[in-house]
Design an enzyme around this catalytic site. Structure first.
Site, PDB file in Angstrom:
ATOM      1  N   ASP A  92      39.375  35.912  46.096  1.00 39.18           N
ATOM      2  CA  ASP A  92      39.790  35.723  44.709  1.00 39.18           C
ATOM      3  C   ASP A  92      39.764  37.083  44.007  1.00 39.18           C
ATOM      4  O   ASP A  92      39.050  37.987  44.439  1.00 39.18           O
ATOM      5  CB  ASP A  92      38.803  34.757  44.042  1.00 39.18           C
ATOM      6  CG  ASP A  92      39.381  34.158  42.775  1.00 39.18           C
ATOM      7  OD1 ASP A  92      40.559  34.422  42.468  1.00 39.18           O
ATOM      8  OD2 ASP A  92      38.652  33.414  42.091  1.00 39.18           O
ATOM      9  N   GLU A  93      40.524  37.230  42.945  1.00 28.76           N
ATOM     10  CA  GLU A  93      40.520  38.472  42.155  1.00 28.76           C
ATOM     11  C   GLU A  93      40.759  39.703  43.029  1.00 28.76           C
ATOM     12  O   GLU A  93      40.047  40.714  42.900  1.00 28.76           O
ATOM     13  CB  GLU A  93      39.182  38.636  41.402  1.00 28.76           C
ATOM     14  CG  GLU A  93      38.747  37.442  40.577  1.00 28.76           C
ATOM     15  CD  GLU A  93      39.392  37.375  39.204  1.00 28.76           C
ATOM     16  OE1 GLU A  93      40.415  38.067  38.968  1.00 28.76           O
ATOM     17  OE2 GLU A  93      38.885  36.617  38.368  1.00 28.76           O
ATOM     18  N   GLN A 103      45.995  41.972  35.535  1.00 29.93           N
ATOM     19  CA  GLN A 103      44.651  41.782  34.995  1.00 29.93           C
ATOM     20  C   GLN A 103      43.624  42.685  35.667  1.00 29.93           C
ATOM     21  O   GLN A 103      42.434  42.406  35.652  1.00 29.93           O
ATOM     22  CB  GLN A 103      44.228  40.323  35.149  1.00 29.93           C
ATOM     23  CG  GLN A 103      45.033  39.387  34.264  1.00 29.93           C
ATOM     24  CD  GLN A 103      44.474  37.980  34.281  1.00 29.93           C
ATOM     25  OE1 GLN A 103      43.366  37.738  33.820  1.00 29.93           O
ATOM     26  NE2 GLN A 103      45.244  37.059  34.830  1.00 29.93           N
ATOM     27  N   LYS A 119      44.876  29.425  39.402  1.00 35.26           N
ATOM     28  CA  LYS A 119      44.649  30.063  40.701  1.00 35.26           C
ATOM     29  C   LYS A 119      43.379  29.565  41.386  1.00 35.26           C
ATOM     30  O   LYS A 119      43.373  29.338  42.584  1.00 35.26           O
ATOM     31  CB  LYS A 119      44.633  31.582  40.558  1.00 35.26           C
ATOM     32  CG  LYS A 119      43.376  32.143  39.967  1.00 35.26           C
ATOM     33  CD  LYS A 119      43.413  33.655  39.923  1.00 35.26           C
ATOM     34  CE  LYS A 119      42.495  34.182  38.865  1.00 35.26           C
ATOM     35  NZ  LYS A 119      41.091  34.208  39.236  1.00 35.26           N
ATOM     36  N   THR A 120      42.332  29.371  40.603  1.00 37.78           N
ATOM     37  CA  THR A 120      41.091  28.895  41.200  1.00 37.78           C
ATOM     38  C   THR A 120      41.298  27.493  41.772  1.00 37.78           C
ATOM     39  O   THR A 120      40.826  27.172  42.860  1.00 37.78           O
ATOM     40  CB  THR A 120      39.964  28.871  40.151  1.00 37.78           C
ATOM     41  OG1 THR A 120      40.007  30.107  39.433  1.00 37.78           O
ATOM     42  CG2 THR A 120      38.613  28.735  40.797  1.00 37.78           C
ATOM     43  N   ARG A 125      43.889  35.016  26.709  1.00 33.52           N
ATOM     44  CA  ARG A 125      42.737  34.102  26.677  1.00 33.52           C
ATOM     45  C   ARG A 125      42.988  32.950  25.720  1.00 33.52           C
ATOM     46  O   ARG A 125      42.311  31.933  25.766  1.00 33.52           O
ATOM     47  CB  ARG A 125      41.445  34.821  26.227  1.00 33.52           C
ATOM     48  CG  ARG A 125      40.933  35.948  27.107  1.00 33.52           C
ATOM     49  CD  ARG A 125      40.826  35.593  28.535  1.00 33.52           C
ATOM     50  NE  ARG A 125      42.023  35.991  29.248  1.00 33.52           N
ATOM     51  CZ  ARG A 125      42.354  35.567  30.466  1.00 33.52           C
ATOM     52  NH1 ARG A 125      41.580  34.719  31.083  1.00 33.52           N
ATOM     53  NH2 ARG A 125      43.467  35.958  31.052  1.00 33.52           N
TER      54      ARG A 125
END
Length: 692
Positions: free
Chosen positions: A226-227, A257, A33-34, A609
């Site tokens: 973002d987020e 998340q 995504k980044t 992770r």
DNA sequence: TATATAGTGTTTTTT
DNA sequence: ACACTATATA
């Protein structure tokens, strides 16, 4: 640029070229995504010829913002040393850093001084305690932290003291309303605002001054966030106002998340995006580039039990060759030793670095046993998070001196330093100074008046006047000093002159380490030495920057951290400890379904992770708050399909290790003892405990 | 005002 | 178990 687009998959490309109108990118864990966001910014500038200054990208951490700037510099072929405020770069920062910049320009509109200081959590604590005391509220029933939490929650919802008072519905809320009013009053008196005010006041300005809002709407024509799942109500409104005119709002996030609802983050923001912006284009990124299918499947088993979520199915091209391993440890020590052992074994076998592993836990308290085990096995480790650099006492103290030197009205800083190092000035004297101070007067001015006034000894004992005079002169000297010298020189000067160095060196145990912390602060300050108003910029940065980016990554060590801190990170091998009812899910969350869903997401974040392999550990019995308790396996563990799991028993573990490393004396001896211990059953536990 | 002692409450913390 | 804080005492 179009060459660069080849580096993206179809969905990512779609997200990049959809530059106009509202866009929701639902980006699963590890779906790049980044990367997508960064490319989108570069695409806007290079292909769509949007001036960089018309783009605003908001992240949640300074670290993320920094990384994004770096990657954009590369994509745009800009020089490395370019200023972050350059017109060739888009505006990239956290909600807080962006809003502070706005406030510095606009805050006078709503009656604050533009050189306000920002209070952090500790400052807020001190302030609220003062408020509680002044209002004569007993702390038997209500803790300061609870009141502060309530105020913070209220501010996050953009509810001011007056509005809150009107909605009061209980005795507790009545107390909060009283505290809220006084708390804000005290903040204003000290020319201070807290973290929540940063967003709230920006929104207030936008609402009250449409012309000002329009200026920023014109400036930030393209918005990216973002987020997004972690935004709170205030941040949501902030974005909504800015996006109103051009509607170019692109948000990226993953509702699975969302793990910060307890801090005011509202998952509904991302879940309702399509309702808020009916014309929104929704793009789901489901291809995962991080984990094996086994890991993704196991994580899905857990998250799929949540009701309140959007569905998606992550997939990967990576083939799975490893199952998820679960291990039932005897107790938390065995759990920790298993991990240490396993890391030693796998590091050798798979040629991994220590930093390719990570140990994740629900609560910070769990780290201690792990640390002990790592020390015993001689494995370097690093605690991520924990006590932050800028929260250490000596750093806070020195900074308080700087804050007070710059702003002699800052009461919290004043109270922090007036008797550190000890000057025999206690609460009585402080109270006298503050209560006799005129509204418009700074604290320092009042002290000057007392010290040099005619009737000084009538007001305070001679001894105190003398001490106060020394303090006054110390501050005055350093104020003058700060005009002609750099920030780092000033810190040095304060450190020596105040007697602070002398004081901490008396601490035989940690004195030297604490001194080094201050010297470390000096290194940070060096960066600002050539700036015009270095002190100001330095204090600003320090107030908003946490310590995450200051981790010395040089040394190879195993990172230990909470599940929360692990968000956004990835490791080859991940260990999650304490997969037990009461720990994960945490006992405080078992009452509400909402909180249980968040615990489930937390577990989901932990498992995803892992790139190659995840270990889930639990114990038979555990020491908690000093007493031993029988543990129950976590429901999350039960939710994972059997065929994804490989269960290792204690005996099997011993066998594997004996075979692979029979020459390791340490290990051999340890497990022999452990085996005896297990055979001897629980009754002899206390006796054997001493051996280990 | 500094220090000893009893009592208390134990999640997570991007800014 | 342990750290933190409020209160009593020197």
């Amino acid at each position: 640029m179009s060459n660069l687009l080849f580096q993206l998959n179809d969905k990512q490309k779609e997200a990049v070229i959809q530059t106009e109108g509202p866009v929701l990118i639902l980006a699963g864990a590890g779906s790049g995504k980044t990367r997508t966001l960064t490319f989108r910014v570069a695409y806007l500038i290079k292909e769509k010829k949007v001036p960089p200054k018309n783009i605003l990208a908001v992240t949640f951490t300074n670290k993320a913002a920094g990384e994004m700037i770096e990657r954009i510099k590369q994509l745009l072929n800009l020089p490395q040393n370019i200023s972050p405020y350059s017109q060739y770069l888009p505006h990239i920062g956290t909600f807080h850093s962006i809003c502070v910049r706005i406030l510095r320009r606009e805050i006078e509109k709503i009656g604050y001084k533009k050189n306000f200081v920002i209070y952090d959590e500790q400052d807020q604590q001190t302030l609220i305690k003062r408020v509680i005391k002044d209002l004569g509220i007993s702390t038997d029933q209500i803790r300061p932290a609870t009141i502060l939490g309530a105020i913070s929650g209220t501010k996050n919802n953009l509810i001011g003291p007056e509005d809150f008072r009107m909605e009061v519905g209980s005795y507790f809320e009545e107390i909060v309303a009283n505290c809220y009013e006084k708390y804000n009053e005290y903040l204003k008196k000290a020319d201070a605002i807290d973290f929540d005010d940063i967003i709230m006041l920006t929104v207030e300005i936008f609402k009250k001054f449409p012309k000002t809002l329009e200026r920023y709407q014109e400036l930030f024509r393209y918005l990216m966030v973002d987020e997004y799942q972690d935004t709170n109500q205030a941040q949501y409104i902030f974005l909504k106002l800015l996006a109103q005119k051009y509607r170019n709002l692109c948000v990226v996030g993953d509702d699975w998340q969302s793990i910060y609802s307890w801090r005011g983050a509202d998952v509904q923001n991302i879940l309702n995006f399509e309702k808020d912006y009916p014309e929104a284009k929704v793009i789901t990124l489901e291809q995962n580039y991080r984990s094996t299918q086994t890991i993704l499947d196991a994580a899905y088993c857990i998250i799929s039990k949540n009701i309140n979520r959007k569905d998606k199915k992550l997939w990967t091209e990576k083939k799975s060759d490893q199952l998820i391993t679960s291990y039932e440890a005897l107790d938390e020590k065995d759990e920790a030793n298993f991990i240490a052992r396993e890391i030693k074994r796998l590091k050798k076998k798979m040629k991994l670095k220590l930093s390719n592993f990570a140990v994740l836990y629900r609560t910070n308290a769990q780290s201690r046993v792990l640390e002990e085990a790592f020390i015993k096995w001689g494995i370097p480790y690093r605690i991520i998070g924990g006590v932050k650099f800028y929260q250490r006492k000596e750093i806070k103290d020195i900074l308080a001196y700087l804050f007070f030197i710059k702003n002699p009205s800052d009461q919290v800083s004043f109270e922090r330093i007036i008797n550190v190092p000890a000057r025999k000035i206690g609460t009585k004297t402080i109270q006298k100074i503050l209560s006799s101070k005129k509204e418009s007067q700074t604290i320092l001015d009042r002290i000057e008046e007392i010290v040099f006034g005619q009737k000084s000894t009538e007001f305070l004992p001679k001894e105190k006047v003398k001490r106060l005079k020394q303090f006054f002169e110390l501050i005055k000297r350093n104020q003058d000093f700060s005009l002609k010298n750099s920030v780092s020189k000033l810190i040095e000067n304060v450190f020596f002159e105040s007697g602070y160095e002398e004081m901490i060196l008396k601490d035989r145990e940690n004195g030297e380490a604490r001194r080094e912390n201050v010297l470390e602060l000096l290194t940070v300050a060096n960066k600002f030495d050539n700036e015009e108003n270095g002190l100001e910029i330095f204090l600003e940065e320090v107030a908003l920057v946490s310590q995450t980016d200051r981790d010395l990554e040089k040394l190879d060590a195993v990172p230990l951290m909470t599940l929360h801190s692990a968000k956004g990170l990835e490791y080859e091998i991940v260990f999650i400890v304490g997969m037990e009812e009461g720990i994960l899910p945490h006992s405080r969350s078992t009452l509400s379904e909402k909180e249980m869903e968040e615990e489930r997401r937390l577990c989901y974040v932990g498992i995803t992770r892992a790139k190659q392999k995840a270990y889930l550990l639990f114990t038979t019995s555990r020491n908690i708050y000093g007493s031993t308790q029988i543990s129950i396996r976590s429901r999350f563990l039960e939710e994972i399909d059997e065929h994804l799991l490989e269960k290792i028993s204690f005996e099997e573990m011993v066998k594997i290790n004996k075979k692979e490393e029979s020459n390791n004396e340490d290990f051999y001896e340890y497990y022999e003892k452990k085996l005896i211990f297990k055979k001897n059953n629980w009754k002899k536990k206390s006796k054997l405990k001493k051996i280990f």
